[in-house]
Write an enzyme that holds these catalytic residues in place. Sequence first.
Site, PDB file in Angstrom:
ATOM      1  N   HIS A 117      25.058  76.360  65.832  1.00 40.23           N
ATOM      2  CA  HIS A 117      26.227  75.538  66.115  1.00 40.23           C
ATOM      3  C   HIS A 117      27.212  76.397  66.902  1.00 40.23           C
ATOM      4  O   HIS A 117      27.496  77.523  66.510  1.00 40.23           O
ATOM      5  CB  HIS A 117      26.859  75.039  64.811  1.00 40.23           C
ATOM      6  CG  HIS A 117      27.754  73.860  65.024  1.00 40.23           C
ATOM      7  ND1 HIS A 117      28.954  73.961  65.679  1.00 40.23           N
ATOM      8  CD2 HIS A 117      27.598  72.554  64.714  1.00 40.23           C
ATOM      9  CE1 HIS A 117      29.511  72.762  65.742  1.00 40.23           C
ATOM     10  NE2 HIS A 117      28.704  71.890  65.166  1.00 40.23           N
ATOM     11  N   ARG A 123      24.710  70.954  71.796  1.00 41.69           N
ATOM     12  CA  ARG A 123      24.947  72.170  71.015  1.00 41.69           C
ATOM     13  C   ARG A 123      24.278  73.417  71.578  1.00 41.69           C
ATOM     14  O   ARG A 123      24.887  74.478  71.643  1.00 41.69           O
ATOM     15  CB  ARG A 123      24.340  71.982  69.623  1.00 41.69           C
ATOM     16  CG  ARG A 123      25.336  71.564  68.625  1.00 41.69           C
ATOM     17  CD  ARG A 123      24.702  71.296  67.298  1.00 41.69           C
ATOM     18  NE  ARG A 123      25.538  70.297  66.664  1.00 41.69           N
ATOM     19  CZ  ARG A 123      25.282  69.718  65.515  1.00 41.69           C
ATOM     20  NH1 ARG A 123      24.205  70.041  64.844  1.00 41.69           N
ATOM     21  NH2 ARG A 123      26.104  68.835  65.011  1.00 41.69           N
ATOM     22  N   GLU A 163      28.346  60.504  67.916  1.00 44.70           N
ATOM     23  CA  GLU A 163      28.191  61.960  68.026  1.00 44.70           C
ATOM     24  C   GLU A 163      27.335  62.285  69.238  1.00 44.70           C
ATOM     25  O   GLU A 163      26.610  61.419  69.758  1.00 44.70           O
ATOM     26  CB  GLU A 163      27.540  62.528  66.750  1.00 44.70           C
ATOM     27  CG  GLU A 163      28.539  62.674  65.620  1.00 44.70           C
ATOM     28  CD  GLU A 163      27.967  63.339  64.385  1.00 44.70           C
ATOM     29  OE1 GLU A 163      26.744  63.605  64.343  1.00 44.70           O
ATOM     30  OE2 GLU A 163      28.746  63.597  63.455  1.00 44.70           O
ATOM     31  N   ARG A 182      17.342  69.258  66.924  1.00 44.92           N
ATOM     32  CA  ARG A 182      17.739  68.142  66.063  1.00 44.92           C
ATOM     33  C   ARG A 182      18.899  67.378  66.681  1.00 44.92           C
ATOM     34  O   ARG A 182      19.868  67.972  67.156  1.00 44.92           O
ATOM     35  CB  ARG A 182      18.167  68.683  64.710  1.00 44.92           C
ATOM     36  CG  ARG A 182      18.795  67.632  63.807  1.00 44.92           C
ATOM     37  CD  ARG A 182      19.382  68.262  62.558  1.00 44.92           C
ATOM     38  NE  ARG A 182      20.552  69.034  62.848  1.00 44.92           N
ATOM     39  CZ  ARG A 182      21.743  68.868  62.266  1.00 44.92           C
ATOM     40  NH1 ARG A 182      21.898  67.950  61.341  1.00 44.92           N
ATOM     41  NH2 ARG A 182      22.762  69.631  62.567  1.00 44.92           N
ATOM     42  N   HIS A 188      22.689  77.218  62.022  1.00 40.68           N
ATOM     43  CA  HIS A 188      23.214  76.011  61.385  1.00 40.68           C
ATOM     44  C   HIS A 188      22.121  75.139  60.778  1.00 40.68           C
ATOM     45  O   HIS A 188      22.288  74.581  59.712  1.00 40.68           O
ATOM     46  CB  HIS A 188      23.982  75.223  62.455  1.00 40.68           C
ATOM     47  CG  HIS A 188      24.622  73.983  61.957  1.00 40.68           C
ATOM     48  ND1 HIS A 188      25.557  73.990  60.944  1.00 40.68           N
ATOM     49  CD2 HIS A 188      24.483  72.679  62.332  1.00 40.68           C
ATOM     50  CE1 HIS A 188      25.966  72.744  60.722  1.00 40.68           C
ATOM     51  NE2 HIS A 188      25.326  71.942  61.542  1.00 40.68           N
TER      52      HIS A 188
END
Length: 491
Positions: A210, A255, A95, A349, A314
């Site tokens: 997000h 993001r 990811e 994050r 998100h």
Amino acid sequence: MAALELNQPVIVLSKAPLGNEAASAWAQGGLAAAIGNNDSPELHLADTLAAGDGLCDPATARRIIEAAPATIETLARLGARFDRTPSGAIALGLEAGHSRNRIVHAYGDSSGREILRAVIQAARHAPHIQILENCAATRLILREGRIAGVLASGRNGPFVLRSSRVVIATGGLGGLYRHTTNPAGAIGQGLVLAARAGAALADLEFVQFHPTALDAGQDPMPLISEAVRGEGAILIDECGTRFMEGHGRAELEPRDIVSRAVWRHMGEGHRTFLDARSALGDRFATRFPAIDALCRAAGIDPARQPIPIRPAAHYHMGGIAVDEAGRTNVPGLWACGEAASTGLHGANRLASNSLLEAAVTGQAVAQDIAGTSAARPAPLVPLATPPAPDATAVRAILSRHAGVLRDVDGLSDAIADLLPLAEGHTDAADPALLGLMMVTAMHRRTESRGGHARTDYPAKSASLADRQILTWETARSAALATPPTSAALQA
Ligand SMILES: Cc1cc2nc3c(=O)[nH]c(=O)nc-3n(C[C@H](O)[C@H](O)[C@H](O)COP(=O)(O)OP(=O)(O)OC[C@H]3O[C@@H](n4cnc5c(N)ncnc54)[C@H](O)[C@@H]3O)c2cc1C
């Protein structure tokens, strides 16, 4: 995880039937752990610190990351069926922001559902755990500055549970925004309980948006994982223009950068779409079965149509400030999971680090509690039952002034709007108290870093490389001292 690990009589209070209304069950990607042959906790830590943009607590991050491999084994022992390679090893996905394949997943994109299934099943069979469902914690009860119990509300009305040791694990606060991927009940009620009891909260200004929530009128908004962009899907507008082309790695930027690009393009009056037609086409349904079903439920065939998207709240990097054992500054109160601010995430994050944090910190809290003893139950002074929280008014204020991009005027207006609500006694008071603490933190952070972007302070400031810790009292004093904007004065 905390209740399972504790091995002492424990009551789990859950606002909804256990597992419903939990973000954990909605996690698509999975849980990060450095268990690949070419990976190490050092590399995982380096990626986490880079994403956190100078605000992670490196010692905490190291501890959580080093605990990841053992936690995967614990979850597998509890019955979580992770996806495996033909040779039987745990399959690892990649990811954004991770330099190695380290995302442990289950049933492709249903990782959280499978992990939670196993954990809940184990909890239901554990004789030391009593589960009270459809019961919401509404206040913490203190005696002489220590936790003495919880006021809760269930189908038969309010009730009190006496206990000198309480763990808050109530998840995030995306539900304080009009556009969110979080369960509707995720309005940060645990943070409010803690703040009203005198606990310090940290990193409140850092909300991760997000960039690709499915914009088809649903609330909460279904998530279109960034793995779809990883497969080559592009972002276009209503004219078919690829508006991120030429910006760094385009759609594969992190993001926060993609969210800001989409937000700005929407601000210029465009509609925004994720286009997977050329990249995936007919392969979409086999590669992303759950996301395909979400799109089809909204009347969109992602193999043939661009998917309408927009940024949505998100994940909350901030939360109740805790030490390495999950202790807050209030004796008898612990916090874990997204409700806690451990220092793992800093200003941003890294994908799939939050399920990891929830599982590891849940166990750490239990290990610390096991070394304490319960105080004898004290008689409690009756508490008035607060109204059930309604976040409608706060959603409008935060969405307008505290979204992807912020500035001093908007934040000052938000403070002015939220202060009377937070000091009142209506059903808006609890969400407003938390909203006020958040916008106060955003107002004070006069820089852009990680998930916090100020249009009036677009650069990062070396002098602001510390975490912000606020109590309700310090936030309220700062809010009272905030000068109104010139527009507010003229009005
Ligand atoms: C759509 C989506 C996809 C995600 N994908 C990933 C991913 O792939 N990997 C990853 O690491 N993270 C992911 N995340 C983030 C991750 O899911 C969460 O951070 C994590 O699950 C939080 O776990 P938690 O146990 O703290 O909270 P939750 O799982 O949200 O559980 C909180 C529980 O507390 C209950 N509760 C709330 N208030 C009260 C109250 N007052 N009284 C009693 N009970 C209460 C709720 O009903 C809920 O059951 C995703 C999040 C979303 C929304």
